[in-house]
Design a protein around this motif. Sequence first.
Motif, PDB file in Angstrom:
ATOM      1  N   ARG A 195     -14.981  15.815   4.703  1.00  0.00           N
ATOM      2  CA  ARG A 195     -14.127  14.624   4.762  1.00  0.00           C
ATOM      3  C   ARG A 195     -12.891  14.796   3.873  1.00  0.00           C
ATOM      4  O   ARG A 195     -11.759  14.550   4.302  1.00  0.00           O
ATOM      5  N   GLU A 196     -13.111  15.227   2.640  1.00  0.00           N
ATOM      6  CA  GLU A 196     -12.011  15.366   1.696  1.00  0.00           C
ATOM      7  C   GLU A 196     -11.024  16.447   2.130  1.00  0.00           C
ATOM      8  O   GLU A 196      -9.800  16.266   2.047  1.00  0.00           O
ATOM      9  N   LYS A 197     -11.541  17.574   2.597  1.00  0.00           N
ATOM     10  CA  LYS A 197     -10.668  18.682   2.975  1.00  0.00           C
ATOM     11  C   LYS A 197      -9.881  18.373   4.251  1.00  0.00           C
ATOM     12  O   LYS A 197      -8.697  18.719   4.353  1.00  0.00           O
ATOM     13  N   VAL A 198     -10.535  17.751   5.227  1.00  0.00           N
ATOM     14  CA  VAL A 198      -9.832  17.395   6.458  1.00  0.00           C
ATOM     15  C   VAL A 198      -8.690  16.440   6.150  1.00  0.00           C
ATOM     16  O   VAL A 198      -7.561  16.601   6.640  1.00  0.00           O
ATOM     17  N   GLN A 199      -8.956  15.448   5.323  1.00  0.00           N
ATOM     18  CA  GLN A 199      -7.903  14.503   4.976  1.00  0.00           C
ATOM     19  C   GLN A 199      -6.781  15.180   4.198  1.00  0.00           C
ATOM     20  O   GLN A 199      -5.591  14.879   4.415  1.00  0.00           O
ATOM     21  N   ALA A 200      -7.124  16.105   3.312  1.00  0.00           N
ATOM     22  CA  ALA A 200      -6.094  16.827   2.559  1.00  0.00           C
ATOM     23  C   ALA A 200      -5.226  17.673   3.491  1.00  0.00           C
ATOM     24  O   ALA A 200      -4.001  17.741   3.327  1.00  0.00           O
TER      25      ALA A 200
END
Length: 357
Positions: free
Chosen positions: A238-243
């Motif tokens: 989730r965090e990496k996709v959003q970044a």
Amino acid sequence: MRLATELGIAAVEAYFPAGRETARQAVADGRLDAGDIDDLGYEEVSVATHEAAPEMALRAARTVLADAGWPPAGLGLLVHSWMYHQGHDIWSAPHYLAAALGADQVQPIGVQQVCNGAVAALEVAATRIAADPAVDRVLVTTADRFAPPAFDRWTADYALVYGDSATAALVGPLDPERDLFRLRAVVTHSAPELELMHRGELPFGPAPLWPDQRVDVRRAKKSYLTRYGLDVFTKTTREKVQAVVRDCLADAGIAPDADELACVVLPRLGGKTLRHAWVPAIAEVTAAPTVSTGHLTGHLGPGDALAGVADLVGRLSPGQSGLVLNAGAGFAYSGVVVTRLAAERARPADEAKEDKR
């Protein structure tokens, strides 16, 4: 990465072999549980019955060069990426492509970065073009054939099924009069702490496919999930996709709510994974609609990214932009932003016939 030079994509191609295996057929053959069909979301996958991966890459490469009107002798670099066996051991598939194309002067390079290989290859291309004025056009290719007996495309992994394909793109300094796309951004975020998910707990082996002579990604993933659970992976994704989405749009100079952003192309992962992990994460950053096309091809390994760009040829009007997302074992999460420039060129009849053979 920040693009130091304005880059364009003159042509892009996704080649799929004629063979097909359907989910229903896999259930009938005992390779897939009927209850998994909806979660996976694949209706069918592309299957190469006789073509080797580099042979498919050659088809895609020839199509791209013909579409762009660019001679093989004019290439400054060839970058080939793959995930699985290319047909021979201790051998260079990139050099095969260069020789078969007649690009004897080109430097062939291999990028084996699992499913993130195409994006890594684009980064290599962009870096070389910026660093070496003698490099004018770079041919990027991918190809994989997930063939038995060592690879069962339906059972080798969890949450996805593999399809055979090849992709190619011709990248160079931006030429608005000839290019299909302007390459606006290429971004990769890594999560190396997740490499264990594809390594598992077995010791390092002395030979390929050790110890069972088959690809078994499930074993490694099951070992990881038993030890760490799913929450760490879900949170990281989730965090990496959003970044990646934020950085791609920032590097491209596109606001998340801009009408210019026509769509976000998803990687060709299983439907449940996309619905529960990727789509909600993207929606928190941009309201642009998501596009999923893997249900008729399967997951293409490194081919996902350029196949996503190829999908945009018919989806974007001049001036519209698309964001193509990708992920690969390791883990790497990546994205590419392109803007449609020129109308699609008609391929000469003799070249079109050659491509169909």
